[in-house]
Design a protein around this motif. Structure first.
Motif, PDB file in Angstrom:
ATOM      1  N   VAL A  34      37.460  28.340  42.783  1.00  0.00           N
ATOM      2  CA  VAL A  34      38.443  28.887  43.729  1.00  0.00           C
ATOM      3  C   VAL A  34      37.824  30.016  44.542  1.00  0.00           C
ATOM      4  O   VAL A  34      37.967  30.087  45.767  1.00  0.00           O
ATOM      5  CB  VAL A  34      39.700  29.381  42.990  1.00  0.00           C
ATOM      6  N   MET A  35      37.119  30.915  43.862  1.00  0.00           N
ATOM      7  CA  MET A  35      36.534  32.072  44.547  1.00  0.00           C
ATOM      8  C   MET A  35      35.446  31.658  45.526  1.00  0.00           C
ATOM      9  O   MET A  35      35.318  32.235  46.607  1.00  0.00           O
ATOM     10  CB  MET A  35      35.981  33.059  43.525  1.00  0.00           C
ATOM     11  N   SER A  64      35.299  28.908  47.229  1.00  0.00           N
ATOM     12  CA  SER A  64      35.970  28.366  48.412  1.00  0.00           C
ATOM     13  C   SER A  64      36.602  29.479  49.235  1.00  0.00           C
ATOM     14  O   SER A  64      36.567  29.451  50.473  1.00  0.00           O
ATOM     15  CB  SER A  64      37.040  27.351  47.995  1.00  0.00           C
ATOM     16  N   LEU A  65      37.171  30.473  48.560  1.00  0.00           N
ATOM     17  CA  LEU A  65      37.771  31.598  49.270  1.00  0.00           C
ATOM     18  C   LEU A  65      36.727  32.400  50.035  1.00  0.00           C
ATOM     19  O   LEU A  65      36.959  32.808  51.179  1.00  0.00           O
ATOM     20  CB  LEU A  65      38.520  32.510  48.292  1.00  0.00           C
ATOM     21  N   THR A  66      35.562  32.611  49.407  1.00  0.00           N
ATOM     22  CA  THR A  66      34.515  33.365  50.104  1.00  0.00           C
ATOM     23  C   THR A  66      33.949  32.569  51.277  1.00  0.00           C
ATOM     24  O   THR A  66      33.644  33.133  52.335  1.00  0.00           O
ATOM     25  CB  THR A  66      33.382  33.750  49.140  1.00  0.00           C
ATOM     26  N   THR A  67      33.811  31.249  51.100  1.00  0.00           N
ATOM     27  CA  THR A  67      33.346  30.415  52.217  1.00  0.00           C
ATOM     28  C   THR A  67      34.356  30.440  53.354  1.00  0.00           C
ATOM     29  O   THR A  67      33.986  30.587  54.533  1.00  0.00           O
ATOM     30  CB  THR A  67      33.136  28.962  51.751  1.00  0.00           C
ATOM     31  N   ALA A  68      35.644  30.310  53.007  1.00  0.00           N
ATOM     32  CA  ALA A  68      36.697  30.361  54.032  1.00  0.00           C
ATOM     33  C   ALA A  68      36.704  31.720  54.716  1.00  0.00           C
ATOM     34  O   ALA A  68      36.892  31.812  55.939  1.00  0.00           O
ATOM     35  CB  ALA A  68      38.054  30.064  53.407  1.00  0.00           C
ATOM     36  N   ALA A  69      36.494  32.788  53.934  1.00  0.00           N
ATOM     37  CA  ALA A  69      36.466  34.132  54.514  1.00  0.00           C
ATOM     38  C   ALA A  69      35.303  34.272  55.481  1.00  0.00           C
ATOM     39  O   ALA A  69      35.441  34.880  56.557  1.00  0.00           O
ATOM     40  CB  ALA A  69      36.364  35.178  53.408  1.00  0.00           C
ATOM     41  N   GLY A  70      34.145  33.718  55.095  1.00  0.00           N
ATOM     42  CA  GLY A  70      32.990  33.764  55.982  1.00  0.00           C
ATOM     43  C   GLY A  70      33.263  33.064  57.297  1.00  0.00           C
ATOM     44  O   GLY A  70      32.921  33.561  58.375  1.00  0.00           O
ATOM     45  N   MET A  71      33.892  31.898  57.243  1.00  0.00           N
ATOM     46  CA  MET A  71      34.200  31.159  58.467  1.00  0.00           C
ATOM     47  C   MET A  71      35.331  31.830  59.248  1.00  0.00           C
ATOM     48  O   MET A  71      35.303  31.862  60.486  1.00  0.00           O
ATOM     49  CB  MET A  71      34.594  29.718  58.127  1.00  0.00           C
ATOM     50  N   LEU A  72      36.295  32.382  58.530  1.00  0.00           N
ATOM     51  CA  LEU A  72      37.430  33.018  59.199  1.00  0.00           C
ATOM     52  C   LEU A  72      37.006  34.278  59.950  1.00  0.00           C
ATOM     53  O   LEU A  72      37.736  34.752  60.826  1.00  0.00           O
ATOM     54  CB  LEU A  72      38.519  33.355  58.176  1.00  0.00           C
ATOM     55  N   SER A  73      35.826  34.792  59.620  1.00  0.00           N
ATOM     56  CA  SER A  73      35.333  35.973  60.340  1.00  0.00           C
ATOM     57  C   SER A  73      35.070  35.652  61.810  1.00  0.00           C
ATOM     58  O   SER A  73      34.959  36.565  62.633  1.00  0.00           O
ATOM     59  CB  SER A  73      34.048  36.489  59.686  1.00  0.00           C
ATOM     60  N   LEU A  76      36.653  39.931  42.111  1.00  0.00           N
ATOM     61  CA  LEU A  76      36.355  38.856  41.176  1.00  0.00           C
ATOM     62  C   LEU A  76      35.627  39.376  39.947  1.00  0.00           C
ATOM     63  O   LEU A  76      35.960  39.009  38.807  1.00  0.00           O
ATOM     64  CB  LEU A  76      35.506  37.784  41.859  1.00  0.00           C
ATOM     65  N   LEU A  77      34.637  40.232  40.193  1.00  0.00           N
ATOM     66  CA  LEU A  77      33.807  40.720  39.088  1.00  0.00           C
ATOM     67  C   LEU A  77      34.384  41.962  38.425  1.00  0.00           C
ATOM     68  O   LEU A  77      33.824  42.442  37.438  1.00  0.00           O
ATOM     69  CB  LEU A  77      32.394  41.011  39.607  1.00  0.00           C
ATOM     70  N   HIS A  78      35.475  42.481  38.998  1.00  0.00           N
ATOM     71  CA  HIS A  78      36.123  43.681  38.447  1.00  0.00           C
ATOM     72  C   HIS A  78      35.127  44.827  38.317  1.00  0.00           C
ATOM     73  O   HIS A  78      35.178  45.609  37.368  1.00  0.00           O
ATOM     74  CB  HIS A  78      36.753  43.375  37.086  1.00  0.00           C
ATOM     75  N   SER A  79      34.199  44.909  39.268  1.00  0.00           N
ATOM     76  CA  SER A  79      33.178  45.959  39.207  1.00  0.00           C
ATOM     77  C   SER A  79      32.646  46.212  40.612  1.00  0.00           C
ATOM     78  O   SER A  79      32.160  45.287  41.264  1.00  0.00           O
ATOM     79  CB  SER A  79      32.035  45.546  38.274  1.00  0.00           C
ATOM     80  N   VAL A  80      32.746  47.466  41.051  1.00  0.00           N
ATOM     81  CA  VAL A  80      32.195  47.818  42.355  1.00  0.00           C
ATOM     82  C   VAL A  80      30.682  47.634  42.344  1.00  0.00           C
ATOM     83  O   VAL A  80      30.090  47.119  43.291  1.00  0.00           O
ATOM     84  CB  VAL A  80      32.565  49.265  42.716  1.00  0.00           C
ATOM     85  N   LYS A  81      30.056  48.068  41.235  1.00  0.00           N
ATOM     86  CA  LYS A  81      28.604  47.987  41.131  1.00  0.00           C
ATOM     87  C   LYS A  81      28.117  46.537  41.184  1.00  0.00           C
ATOM     88  O   LYS A  81      27.214  46.204  41.958  1.00  0.00           O
ATOM     89  CB  LYS A  81      28.149  48.651  39.829  1.00  0.00           C
ATOM     90  N   LEU A  82      28.721  45.661  40.408  1.00  0.00           N
ATOM     91  CA  LEU A  82      28.304  44.263  40.403  1.00  0.00           C
ATOM     92  C   LEU A  82      28.601  43.589  41.742  1.00  0.00           C
ATOM     93  O   LEU A  82      27.814  42.775  42.233  1.00  0.00           O
ATOM     94  CB  LEU A  82      29.007  43.501  39.277  1.00  0.00           C
ATOM     95  N   GLY A  83      29.749  43.929  42.326  1.00  0.00           N
ATOM     96  CA  GLY A  83      30.116  43.326  43.606  1.00  0.00           C
ATOM     97  C   GLY A  83      29.130  43.673  44.709  1.00  0.00           C
ATOM     98  O   GLY A  83      28.720  42.811  45.487  1.00  0.00           O
ATOM     99  N   ASP A 141      28.512  31.395  47.324  1.00  0.00           N
ATOM    100  CA  ASP A 141      29.042  30.514  46.281  1.00  0.00           C
ATOM    101  C   ASP A 141      28.159  30.547  45.037  1.00  0.00           C
ATOM    102  O   ASP A 141      28.656  30.639  43.903  1.00  0.00           O
ATOM    103  CB  ASP A 141      29.143  29.073  46.792  1.00  0.00           C
ATOM    104  N   ASP A 142      26.842  30.437  45.249  1.00  0.00           N
ATOM    105  CA  ASP A 142      25.920  30.458  44.112  1.00  0.00           C
ATOM    106  C   ASP A 142      25.938  31.810  43.417  1.00  0.00           C
ATOM    107  O   ASP A 142      25.843  31.895  42.184  1.00  0.00           O
ATOM    108  CB  ASP A 142      24.496  30.127  44.570  1.00  0.00           C
TER     109      ASP A 142
END
Length: 834
Positions: free
Chosen positions: A382-383, A385-394, A689-696, A738-739
């Motif tokens: 799900v995430m 697809s959401l990130t891909t959609a967000a990239g295109m929606l930009s 998604l990762l619940h972490s600013v550092k990891l994100g 995605d990866d």
């Protein structure tokens, strides 16, 4: 904190597991609902249109587009088909007869034609005492070569013909075809004079109703009203029909000593449309074939090939149906969308099937395998697809209309593909008979891949510092080099050098000093304001100075205005003496000269003024060059206008050149905005998604590497950023993440279970690395297929994007583990809280 994160993850996994249970128990209802949606969407497909027009690059509300539409309402369409003829001497009687026959055929058979102009019916003004005679140059058809030579002298000595209808040597001439302004005109509203060429040519019959409609068209151009403004301009389909008819007719006349070229922006537009439709169909077939082969090699099951293809193909159908329903045409940029969605959408199916088949082969229970798949990787799917959609929606805020359309409908398509992957694909897996396999069937293959992935994991952990340092240095250098990158927007260069339209345009630019126009509208804001002699002198000075403009890559071939007609009239009324080719010195004579011209039967003034004589049009002919190089030309034009015209008049600059220039400017500004939006939105989504600013934030570093790599390659090989290559960054950020999502999601899962960083990386690559490699292979092949495009701009776009995805996978396999090793150093089996 750790317990709260775990609880939230468990809750999400539980919800996804319940969704799997619902699908497993109601597959027929789900399949029926999906196919109903597909049917409703597919029913809209016949309504879909194609728009490759220059103005179509801008939104209808863009000021440049609004100004252009107002210009067309007033003066008609400035985009003209140019049929050029190269011969040793067009004034040889034999060649004139050929030109006459070609003119007649075009006038009679080209649909949606409003006016055709050539040497055959070129306006020739002469005086006879106090009267003015305005007729065609060849009213009396030459009966001998001596007569033809006399015509040649008259034509070559006429300043209005030179570089407009014929070159200075009489070896190159053009026929200019102007279409109807508005669509849905079932008749060919050609000027009457076009058919009454001379007594030696059979007159083409014109019905009385046609004459009425023709003059109605003249009136609408001269004084547009609200009803006129609401009409739709000539459609892309009608434009293509015109170009196709012209192309068919000229083949009957083309020969070595009568070489014919067809150019003009309508021709470019028509061939763009033809290329788009051909490439779209070709890419869809090719990507489906490539995906089928990859899926067959990966899963070795018929269901593993057919079912994901059904899901993603139907998602494309629904997306195109939504475009048709919304009235959004396919444009130059959106042509890549179907193949893009096929390549991107199949990735989620691969992740679902890889886990489903493995669990199903082990436990022989479809429902259990589906629940495990949704709970294990549902959130990551799900995430991604959401990130891909967000990239295109930009791309949605882009001022370039096709880019905005691509962003909106690609994002919609990605979400529809996700829906079908999570709903239709599982329902088909449940309802269809699928045999399980022995878990040992692929053991050797998996052992080899597992060994390879373990080696990658150890290498990235052992060499973490060198990998990170090298990557950061490379990214810094690439970012610095990005300032040296060039920009380009030249639709003509999208065609191969050997393409007939490109050759024709370049030939006409060379022989006739330009093939497209810049349009200037001077508004005096008062009725009969153009009777003012001082203003006319200013206009004369403007046109003369415009014709002196010459830059390194551009020049003005000719500038035409009302002043040229008045000079022609004044000369004719003074015994046709060349020295009187100038404006009258008596202001009171101007209305009289204009009245004489109008009473002569010619309506050519409508090309230069409005019916109130308050607005004047100046047409500036220039060559077709890169849009970014028009900036200097436009600046010089603006300076000439400002220096010579009074402040009481207002000036509108429009036509093809400002539209191209505005598109290029909008593309540059919008691309920067798109990159910032994509980076910010995807970064926030990774943090959540990762619940972490550092990891994100760390996850964004490998995601940026492929983008900077592409920029470095473009700088090194001097590839410019154009409307297509500008898309690469946001596309790669949205898809390559995605990866990263799958890696970080699984790494955190294993790390929270108490495994060391090294072990967590190894387990992550073994469990998800295989699917990452396959999805990257699909994306690589999908975009490399653009190398077979008929337009050269797609070639570079496909190559660079495909390479970016390879670099993105390398970054996930090497840089991401290295960052985790440096961020969370620990001994084996030591628990680390994230």
């Amino acid at each position: 904190m750790q317990i709260n994160i775990k609880n939230r993850l468990l809750e999400i996994e539980k919800i996804l597991g319940n969704l799997a249970i619902f699908i497993a128990r109601h597959p027929k209802w789900i399949i029926f609902s999906v196919f109903l949606l597909v049917f409703l969407s597919a029913s809209q497909l016949p309504k879909i249109t194609v728009d490759t027009s220059t103005e179509g690059f801008l939104h209808a509300t863009d000021p440049a587009r609004v100004a252009y539409d107002e210009f067309r309402n007033q003066f008609g369409r400035d985009e003209k088909i140019v049929v050029a003829i190269s011969t040793n001497d067009i004034f040889k009687l034999e060649k004139l007869n050929q030109l006459k026959a070609l003119h007649q055929r075009l006038a009679a058979e080209v649909p949606h034609l409003f006016e055709i102009t050539s040497l055959i019916n070129a306006r020739y003004t002469q005086g006879n005492g106090d009267s003015l005679l305005v007729d065609d140059l060849m009213t009396q058809w030459p009966e001998s070569q001596l007569d033809a030579e006399k015509l040649k002298q008259k034509a070559l000595n006429n300043p209005l013909y030179r570089d407009l209808l014929v070159d200075s040597q009489g070896e190159f001439t053009v026929l200019v075809l102007e279409s109807n302004t508005y669509t849905n005109q079932d008749i060919d509203s050609k000027r009457v004079s076009d058919n009454k060429i001379n007594s030696g040519i059979p007159e083409i019959p014109i019905e009385e109703t046609i004459l009425e409609d023709a003059f109605s068209e003249f009136d609408s151009l001269a004084q547009p009203n609200e009803a006129t403004k609401q009409k739709e301009f000539i459609s892309d389909k009608e434009n293509s029909e015109m170009v196709a008819a012209v192309s068919q007719i000229v083949t009957d006349f083309n020969s070595d000593d009568f070489k014919i070229y067809v150019a003009g922006s309508p021709s470019v537009t028509a061939f763009l449309k033809s290329s788009i439709m051909g490439d779209m169909q070709k890419f869809i077939v090719m990507i489906l074939a490539a995906i089928s082969i990859i899926l067959a090699l990966l899963f070795k099951r018929l269901s593993g090939v057919i079912l994901p293809l059904i899901s993603v193909f139907l998602a494309v159908v629904v997306t195109l149906g939504m475009m048709a329903w919304n009235g959004t045409p396919i444009k130059v940029m959106t042509q890549v969308m179907p193949s893009f969605l096929l390549a991107v959408g199949i990735g989620a199916s691969i992740h679902v099937l890889a886990i489903f088949y493995k669990n199903y082969d082990t436990h022989k229970d479809k429902e259990q395998a589906l629940i495990y798949t949704f709970e294990h990787s549902g959130l990551a799917i799900v995430m991604t697809s959401l990130t891909t959609a967000a990239g295109m929606l930009s791309f949605a805020p882009s001022n370039v209309a096709p880019v905005a359309d691509l962003g909106i409908f690609s994002a919609l398509g990605v979400m529809i593909a996700l829906l079908f992957t999570l709903v239709l694909l599982p329902a088909l897996l449940i309802i269809l008979p699928i045999k399980s396999k022995s878990i040992n069937n692929d053991s050797e293959h998996h052992d080899f891949l597992d060994k390879f992935l373990k080696t990658i994991a150890r290498f990235s952990q052992t060499n973490a510092k060198p990998i990170v340092i090298f990557s950061l240095i490379f990214m810094a250098l690439s970012l610095g080099a990005a300032s040296q990158i060039g920009y380009s927007h030249n639709p003509l260069k999208w065609f191969p050098p050997e393409h007939e339209t490109r050759i024709a345009t370049e030939t006409i630019d060379k022989e006739m000093n330009g093939s497209i126009s810049l349009e200037l509208v001077i508004d005096t804001h008062q009725e009969n304001g153009l009777y003012n002699l001082e203003l006319l002198k200013s206009l004369d000075k403007v046109t003369l100075e415009l014709q002196q403009i010459k830059g390194d890559k551009f020049f003005v071939g000719k500038a035409l205005s009302l002043v040229d007609v008045l000079k022609e009239i004044h000369q004719a009324l003074n015994k046709n003496q060349p020295e009187f080719y100038r404006l009258t010195s008596n202001e009171k004579l101007i209305p009289q000269e204009i009245l004489l011209f109008e009473n002569s039967g010619s309506d050519d003034l409508q090309d230069f003024v409005d019916s109130q004589f308050s607005k004047a049009r100046i047409t500036v002919k220039v060559p077709w060059i890169d849009a970014f190089e028009y900036d200097e030309l436009l600046n010089q034009v603006a300076e000439i206008l400002k220096r010579n015209l009074p402040s009481s008049v207002s000036i509108t600059t429009t036509g093809m050149i400002p539209l191209l220039a505005e598109t290029s400017s909008a593309a540059v500004s919008s691309s920067g905005t798109s990159y910032l939006i994509a980076f910010a939105v995807i970064g926030i989504m990774l943090i959540l998604l990762l619940h972490s600013v550092k990891l994100g934030l760390l996850a964004m570093i490998p995601n940026l590497l492929p983008v900077l790599f592409v920029l470095a390659v473009m700088v090194v090989f001097q590839f410019p950023l154009d409307l297509f290559t500008m898309l690469i960054g946001a596309i790669v950020i949205g898809i390559a993440v995605d990866d990263i999502v799958h890696f970080m999601h699984n790494f955190r899962r294993f790390h929270q279970q108490g495994h060391s960083t090294e072990k967590s990386v190894e387990m992550t690559l073994i469990s998800s690395g295989r699917a990452m490699m396959i999805t990257t292979l699909v994306l690589f092949v999908g975009f490399m297929l653009y190398l077979f495009a008929s337009m050269t701009n797609l070639f570079l776009f496909g190559l660079l994007t495909a390479l970016a995805f390879v670099i993105a996978l390398i970054a996930v396999f090497l840089l991401a583990p290295a960052l985790m090793a440096l961020t969370y150093p620990e001994k084996a089996n030591q628990r680390e809280t994230l």
